[in-house]
Design an enzyme around this catalytic site. Structure first.
Site, PDB file in Angstrom:
ATOM      1  N   SER A   1       0.879  -1.177   0.000  1.00 35.78           N
ATOM      2  CA  SER A   1       0.000   0.000   0.000  1.00 35.78           C
ATOM      3  C   SER A   1       0.918   1.229   0.000  1.00 35.78           C
ATOM      4  O   SER A   1       2.074   1.134   0.432  1.00 35.78           O
ATOM      5  CB  SER A   1      -0.842  -0.050   1.276  1.00 35.78           C
ATOM      6  OG  SER A   1      -1.256   1.237   1.638  1.00 35.78           O
TER       7      SER A   1
ATOM      8  N   TYR B   1      -0.806  -1.423  10.213  1.00 33.82           N
ATOM      9  CA  TYR B   1      -1.018  -1.694   8.787  1.00 33.82           C
ATOM     10  C   TYR B   1       0.177  -1.162   7.984  1.00 33.82           C
ATOM     11  O   TYR B   1       0.779  -1.882   7.178  1.00 33.82           O
ATOM     12  CB  TYR B   1      -2.320  -1.043   8.326  1.00 33.82           C
ATOM     13  CG  TYR B   1      -2.641  -1.244   6.865  1.00 33.82           C
ATOM     14  CD1 TYR B   1      -3.174  -2.446   6.404  1.00 33.82           C
ATOM     15  CD2 TYR B   1      -2.417  -0.231   5.924  1.00 33.82           C
ATOM     16  CE1 TYR B   1      -3.476  -2.635   5.059  1.00 33.82           C
ATOM     17  CE2 TYR B   1      -2.714  -0.403   4.586  1.00 33.82           C
ATOM     18  CZ  TYR B   1      -3.251  -1.604   4.156  1.00 33.82           C
ATOM     19  OH  TYR B   1      -3.534  -1.790   2.826  1.00 33.82           O
TER      20      TYR B   1
HETATM   21  P1  NDP Z   1     -10.574  -6.729   1.779  1.00 32.50           P
HETATM   22  O1  NDP Z   1     -10.588  -6.506   3.247  1.00 32.50           O
HETATM   23  O2  NDP Z   1     -11.711  -6.260   0.987  1.00 32.50           O
HETATM   24  O3  NDP Z   1     -10.318  -8.276   1.505  1.00 32.50           O
HETATM   25  C1  NDP Z   1      -9.258  -8.911   2.177  1.00 32.50           C
HETATM   26  C2  NDP Z   1      -9.417 -10.390   2.145  1.00 32.50           C
HETATM   27  O4  NDP Z   1      -8.405 -10.941   3.020  1.00 32.50           O
HETATM   28  C3  NDP Z   1     -10.768 -10.850   2.683  1.00 32.50           C
HETATM   29  O5  NDP Z   1     -11.255 -11.902   1.886  1.00 32.50           O
HETATM   30  C4  NDP Z   1     -10.445 -11.327   4.080  1.00 32.50           C
HETATM   31  O6  NDP Z   1     -11.271 -12.358   4.565  1.00 32.50           O
HETATM   32  C5  NDP Z   1      -9.026 -11.851   3.905  1.00 32.50           C
HETATM   33  N1  NDP Z   1      -8.368 -11.915   5.195  1.00 32.50           N
HETATM   34  C6  NDP Z   1      -8.257 -10.929   6.123  1.00 32.50           C
HETATM   35  N2  NDP Z   1      -7.671 -11.402   7.228  1.00 32.50           N
HETATM   36  C7  NDP Z   1      -7.409 -12.708   7.001  1.00 32.50           C
HETATM   37  C8  NDP Z   1      -6.850 -13.734   7.791  1.00 32.50           C
HETATM   38  N3  NDP Z   1      -6.494 -13.535   9.051  1.00 32.50           N
HETATM   39  N4  NDP Z   1      -6.726 -14.966   7.252  1.00 32.50           N
HETATM   40  C9  NDP Z   1      -7.129 -15.204   5.996  1.00 32.50           C
HETATM   41  N5  NDP Z   1      -7.699 -14.275   5.194  1.00 32.50           N
HETATM   42  C10 NDP Z   1      -7.835 -13.034   5.710  1.00 32.50           C
HETATM   43  O7  NDP Z   1      -9.235  -6.070   1.235  1.00 32.50           O
HETATM   44  P2  NDP Z   1      -8.860  -5.527  -0.237  1.00 32.50           P
HETATM   45  O8  NDP Z   1      -9.372  -6.446  -1.246  1.00 32.50           O
HETATM   46  O9  NDP Z   1      -9.164  -4.108  -0.270  1.00 32.50           O
HETATM   47  O10 NDP Z   1      -7.259  -5.632  -0.153  1.00 32.50           O
HETATM   48  C11 NDP Z   1      -6.505  -6.634  -0.791  1.00 32.50           C
HETATM   49  C12 NDP Z   1      -5.054  -6.255  -0.645  1.00 32.50           C
HETATM   50  O11 NDP Z   1      -4.798  -5.003  -1.277  1.00 32.50           O
HETATM   51  C13 NDP Z   1      -4.616  -6.093   0.810  1.00 32.50           C
HETATM   52  O12 NDP Z   1      -3.308  -6.599   0.955  1.00 32.50           O
HETATM   53  C14 NDP Z   1      -4.638  -4.596   1.014  1.00 32.50           C
HETATM   54  O13 NDP Z   1      -3.762  -4.191   2.032  1.00 32.50           O
HETATM   55  C15 NDP Z   1      -4.194  -4.117  -0.357  1.00 32.50           C
HETATM   56  N6  NDP Z   1      -4.577  -2.745  -0.664  1.00 32.50           N
HETATM   57  C16 NDP Z   1      -5.898  -2.428  -0.853  1.00 32.50           C
HETATM   58  C17 NDP Z   1      -6.254  -1.131  -1.169  1.00 32.50           C
HETATM   59  C18 NDP Z   1      -7.680  -0.730  -1.386  1.00 32.50           C
HETATM   60  O14 NDP Z   1      -7.954   0.469  -1.613  1.00 32.50           O
HETATM   61  N7  NDP Z   1      -8.641  -1.656  -1.376  1.00 32.50           N
HETATM   62  C19 NDP Z   1      -5.240  -0.055  -1.309  1.00 32.50           C
HETATM   63  C20 NDP Z   1      -3.882  -0.511  -1.096  1.00 32.50           C
HETATM   64  C21 NDP Z   1      -3.588  -1.808  -0.793  1.00 32.50           C
HETATM   65  P3  NDP Z   1     -12.781 -12.084   5.049  1.00 32.50           P
HETATM   66  O15 NDP Z   1     -13.525 -11.724   3.801  1.00 32.50           O
HETATM   67  O16 NDP Z   1     -13.202 -13.372   5.616  1.00 32.50           O
HETATM   68  O17 NDP Z   1     -12.713 -10.958   6.013  1.00 32.50           O
END
Ligand code: NDP
Length: 249
Positions: A152, A165
């Site tokens: 990020s 984070y």
């Molecule tokens: P979301 O929170 O929408 O989705 C994240 C996913 O990761 C979910 O399916 C969640 O599961 C899963 N997850 C979270 N914790 C765990 C855990 N302990 N074990 C297994 N699975 C887990 O995030 P985004 O799609 O937005 O983000 C995806 C990536 O992109 C991340 O690394 C984020 O940091 C990065 N990012 C996103 C940005 C954005 O604007 N969206 C900007 C910059 C970076 P569950 O659905 O069950 O909660």
């Protein structure tokens, strides 16, 4: 990115996606499948993984594997077991997208709940290291494997109030650079980092509750880059940070 992936770009490739049940990971798993890959869906909410599974199956794509795993609590033994199952089921792993992450608290460092701090650090930085460590042998069976870590902008340059984070993503970038350097001349694995930038997902909505989601790009718009990195066309890319935040606004 103007990259246009071939329809069968990922045919014959097996790719594990963490956090495949929602947000960017969900879209990536569906797109990888649509382009011919067999995906392994890792996430903590089984019902969400099953819904992605059903969508892939209904579309007639290669049937995915499901790996329910909470990265906050998964033990090393469970990760070894996962690697063993992947090795015996698929014989090689051609792609690993580290996408799952926790946002944690967005507050001053002095107010941060330190138990939450450690949980976020663990899910966002330690768990990807543990998973990678255990999956490297089966990735080395691939003639052309791609390892991708998701960061990020606040990970590249930590900013006030982004807490664990930001620090965990900074650490994750460090791991990626270390592996890119270490694996470049000793394996067929390339290692790169993706910064998706502002993207319309549950995490974004939770970080910016007052934002109109319609003003933020969709996960689908990121997919040319994700497909490029997981497919053979990115062979030779190593140690790069692919920053798509310039797509924002
Ligand atoms: P979301 O929170 O929408 O989705 C994240 C996913 O990761 C979910 O399916 C969640 O599961 C899963 N997850 C979270 N914790 C765990 C855990 N302990 N074990 C297994 N699975 C887990 O995030 P985004 O799609 O937005 O983000 C995806 C990536 O992109 C991340 O690394 C984020 O940091 C990065 N990012 C996103 C940005 C954005 O604007 N969206 C900007 C910059 C970076 P569950 O659905 O069950 O909660």
């Amino acid at each position: 990115m103007n990259y246009v992936p071939a329809p069968d770009l990922l045919s014959g490739r097996t790719i594990l996606v963490t956090g495949a049940g929602d947000g960017i990971g969900r879209t990536a798993a569906l797109e990888f499948s649509r382009h011919g890959a067999t995906v392994v869906l890792l996430g903590r909410t089984t019902s969400k993984l099953e819904s992605v599974y059903d969508e892939i199956a209904d579309a007639g794509y290669s049937l995915p594997g499901i790996a329910p795993m909470d990265l906050a609590t998964a033990t090393v033994d469970e990760m070894v077991e996962l690697a063993n199952v992947i090795a015996s089921t698929y014989s090689q792993l051609d792609g690993l997208l580290h996408n799952a992450a926790l946002l944690g608290q967005l507050i001053p460092f002095e107010a941060y709940d330190m138990n939450e701090w450690m949980r976020v650090q663990h899910v966002n930085a330690n768990a990807p290291a543990l998973l990678t460590r255990n999956l490297l042998p089966v990735m080395k069976q691939s003639p052309d494997a791609s390892l991708a870590f998701t960061t990020s902008s606040v990970g590249t340059r930590p900013r006030a109030y982004w807490g664990a984070y930001a620090v965990s993503k900074h650490s994750l970038e460090g791991l990626a650079m270390l592996l890119a350097d270490e694996l470049e001349n000793t394996s067929n694995i390339r290692t790169n980092i993706i910064n998706p930038g502002a993207t319309r997902t549950p995490m974004r909505a939770s970080a910016y509750p007052n934002e109109d989601p319609a003003t933020v790009k969709t996960p689908e718009e990121l997919m040319p880059l994700y497909l490029y990195l997981m497919g053979p066309d990115s062979k030779g890319e190593n140690g790069q940070l692919f920053d798509t935040s310039w797509l924002d606004n």
